[in-house]
Design a protein around this motif. Structure first.
Motif, short mmCIF file in Angstrom:
data_model
loop_
_atom_site.label_atom_id
_atom_site.label_comp_id
_atom_site.label_asym_id
_atom_site.label_seq_id
_atom_site.Cartn_x
_atom_site.Cartn_y
_atom_site.Cartn_z
N TYR A 33 -13.58 44.55 -1.87
CA TYR A 33 -13.41 46.00 -1.69
C TYR A 33 -12.11 46.42 -2.64
O TYR A 33 -12.12 47.73 -2.93
CB TYR A 33 -12.93 46.41 -0.14
CG TYR A 33 -11.80 45.98 0.43
CD1 TYR A 33 -10.58 46.33 0.05
CD2 TYR A 33 -11.85 44.96 1.32
CE1 TYR A 33 -9.41 45.92 0.63
CE2 TYR A 33 -10.62 44.64 2.04
CZ TYR A 33 -9.46 45.06 1.72
OH TYR A 33 -8.20 44.76 2.16
N GLU A 34 -11.21 45.83 -2.66
CA GLU A 34 -10.02 46.13 -3.65
C GLU A 34 -10.58 46.61 -5.48
O GLU A 34 -10.23 47.33 -5.67
CB GLU A 34 -9.02 45.08 -3.97
CG GLU A 34 -8.21 44.84 -2.53
CD GLU A 34 -7.27 43.57 -2.49
OE1 GLU A 34 -6.23 43.73 -2.12
OE2 GLU A 34 -7.46 42.85 -3.29
N LYS A 39 -12.00 51.78 -7.76
CA LYS A 39 -12.57 52.39 -8.97
C LYS A 39 -12.59 53.93 -9.08
O LYS A 39 -12.59 54.57 -10.22
CB LYS A 39 -13.72 51.83 -9.56
CG LYS A 39 -13.91 50.44 -9.97
CD LYS A 39 -13.01 50.28 -11.19
CE LYS A 39 -13.03 48.74 -11.65
NZ LYS A 39 -12.05 48.69 -12.89
N CYS A 40 -12.96 54.41 -7.82
CA CYS A 40 -13.14 55.86 -7.68
C CYS A 40 -12.08 56.55 -6.69
O CYS A 40 -11.75 57.50 -6.62
CB CYS A 40 -14.44 56.25 -7.08
SG CYS A 40 -15.81 55.78 -7.97
N HIS A 41 -11.44 55.60 -5.75
CA HIS A 41 -10.49 56.18 -4.81
C HIS A 41 -9.16 55.27 -4.80
O HIS A 41 -9.49 53.91 -5.14
CB HIS A 41 -11.21 56.18 -3.36
CG HIS A 41 -12.67 56.56 -3.34
ND1 HIS A 41 -12.80 57.79 -3.33
CD2 HIS A 41 -13.51 56.10 -2.97
CE1 HIS A 41 -14.19 58.19 -3.28
NE2 HIS A 41 -14.66 56.81 -3.22
N THR A 42 -7.98 55.67 -4.39
CA THR A 42 -6.98 54.76 -4.11
C THR A 42 -7.32 54.13 -2.91
O THR A 42 -8.01 54.77 -2.14
CB THR A 42 -5.77 55.60 -4.05
OG1 THR A 42 -5.83 56.26 -3.00
CG2 THR A 42 -5.44 56.31 -5.32
N MET A 63 -21.80 54.67 -0.15
CA MET A 63 -21.06 54.50 -1.61
C MET A 63 -22.07 53.54 -2.25
O MET A 63 -22.34 54.01 -3.56
CB MET A 63 -19.93 53.73 -1.36
CG MET A 63 -18.88 54.65 -0.53
SD MET A 63 -18.43 56.24 -1.57
CE MET A 63 -19.27 57.26 -0.34
N MET A 64 -22.70 52.89 -1.71
CA MET A 64 -23.75 52.00 -2.30
C MET A 64 -24.82 52.60 -3.00
O MET A 64 -25.34 52.81 -4.10
CB MET A 64 -24.19 50.83 -1.30
CG MET A 64 -23.48 49.57 -0.93
SD MET A 64 -24.00 48.89 0.46
CE MET A 64 -25.65 48.43 -0.24
N LEU A 69 -25.91 49.96 -8.84
CA LEU A 69 -25.58 48.96 -9.96
C LEU A 69 -24.07 48.49 -9.77
O LEU A 69 -23.73 47.49 -10.10
CB LEU A 69 -25.88 49.52 -11.43
CG LEU A 69 -27.24 49.83 -11.69
CD1 LEU A 69 -27.22 50.61 -12.85
CD2 LEU A 69 -28.18 48.54 -11.47
N TRP A 70 -23.22 49.34 -9.12
CA TRP A 70 -21.63 48.95 -8.98
C TRP A 70 -21.48 48.40 -7.73
O TRP A 70 -20.66 47.25 -7.88
CB TRP A 70 -20.74 50.36 -9.04
CG TRP A 70 -19.65 50.11 -8.92
CD1 TRP A 70 -18.88 50.43 -7.86
CD2 TRP A 70 -18.50 49.04 -9.84
NE1 TRP A 70 -17.30 50.04 -8.02
CE2 TRP A 70 -17.32 49.14 -9.38
CE3 TRP A 70 -18.82 48.57 -10.98
CZ2 TRP A 70 -16.27 48.67 -9.81
CZ3 TRP A 70 -17.79 47.86 -11.56
CH2 TRP A 70 -16.55 47.99 -10.90
N ILE A 71 -22.21 48.56 -6.65
CA ILE A 71 -22.10 47.94 -5.63
C ILE A 71 -23.49 47.38 -4.99
O ILE A 71 -24.30 48.30 -4.60
CB ILE A 71 -21.43 48.62 -4.33
CG1 ILE A 71 -19.92 49.23 -4.68
CG2 ILE A 71 -21.37 47.92 -3.08
CD1 ILE A 71 -19.35 50.14 -3.59
N THR A 72 -23.97 46.15 -5.18
CA THR A 72 -25.23 45.51 -4.85
C THR A 72 -25.22 45.59 -3.28
O THR A 72 -24.38 45.64 -2.58
CB THR A 72 -25.69 44.28 -5.65
OG1 THR A 72 -24.49 43.41 -4.81
CG2 THR A 72 -25.42 44.62 -7.25
#
Length: 234
Positions: A33-34, A39-42, A63-64, A69-72
């Motif tokens: 998750y880090e 990438k989008c949120h602090t 979010m998926m 493609l970023w979070i499978t």
């Protein structure tokens, strides 16, 4: 002697280089998750609002859906497990998102944490555009919205937005137009939209010459023209 100095200098340079390398050595993320969420949120924002386990699942699933493609699916399942089972400090038994019977209080609680009231209510949007906006805000901050909020806020912003837009425009007219003109002079005029646009453009040019600055912003220009067309269009 010269050779000794060169060797010492080389030794120091190598030692300094090693120190710099160790100091700036890349540190891999301990948790998925880090890497993915930041990438989008602090991470402070991600964990700002505690959630129930189910709310975390819903949030991460959304979010998926935004970028598969970023979070499978496999990564999403791992992130859920990392948070639900590893971040007990962010888990609550019951939802922290409050329900409000008063739609105005609901609007203030959900929307004005990030935006001013005027910024929201002076937007000229259709019902569909408001719904799209609210859904986008829900995706950006899912912890702030309940699914049942969406139609309620859409209806409120559609109806109240029309009224507030006129209120804001009227206030701007008082501040910008009545500085130079009697209200009666304006009320006697009847023009088409093109006529009012040309008129306000002329006033904008004259005001810039007189005050040495832009007297109307583009947003104010549109608000004033819309109100004049509505109340005194030909």
């Amino acid at each position: 002697m010269s050779l000794l100095i060169v060797c010492l200098a080389s030794s120091l340079s190598y030692g300094q280089a090693q120190e710099i390398h160790e100091k700036f050595q890349y540190k891999a993320s301990q948790f998925l998750y880090e890497e993915k969420c930041s990438k989008c949120h602090t991470l402070e924002r991600v964990f700002a609002e505690p959630k129930t386990k189910n709310e975390w699942r819903i949030c991460i699933t959304r979010m998926m859906g935004k970028n598969p493609l970023w979070i499978t699916a496999e990564e999403g399942a791992l992130i859920i497990d990392e948070i639900v089972n590893g971040r007990k400090d962010t888990i609550v038994a019951t939802s922290q998102t409050k329900k409000y019977a008063d739609v105005q209080v609901l609007f203030i609680d959900r929307c004005t944490r990030c935006h001013t009231v005027n910024r929201v209510l002076k937007q000229n949007k259709t019902r569909e555009e408001w719904q799209e906006t609210i859904l986008r805000m829900r995706d950006n901050a899912p912890e702030l919205f309940l699914d049942e909020d969406i139609p309620i806020l859409t209806e409120y912003l559609t109806e109240r937005g029309k009224m507030m837009r006129d209120d804001v425009a009227a206030q701007i007219m008082v501040e910008k137009c009545l500085v130079c003109h009697e209200v009666g002079r304006i009320l006697l005029e009847r023009k088409s939209r093109k006529g009012w646009e040309d008129c306000v453009v002329d006033m904008r040019v004259l005001a810039r010459q007189k005050f040495q600055k832009d007297w109307f912003s583009s947003d104010e220009f549109n608000l004033i023209v819309d109100l004049l067309v509505k109340t005194q269009g030909s």
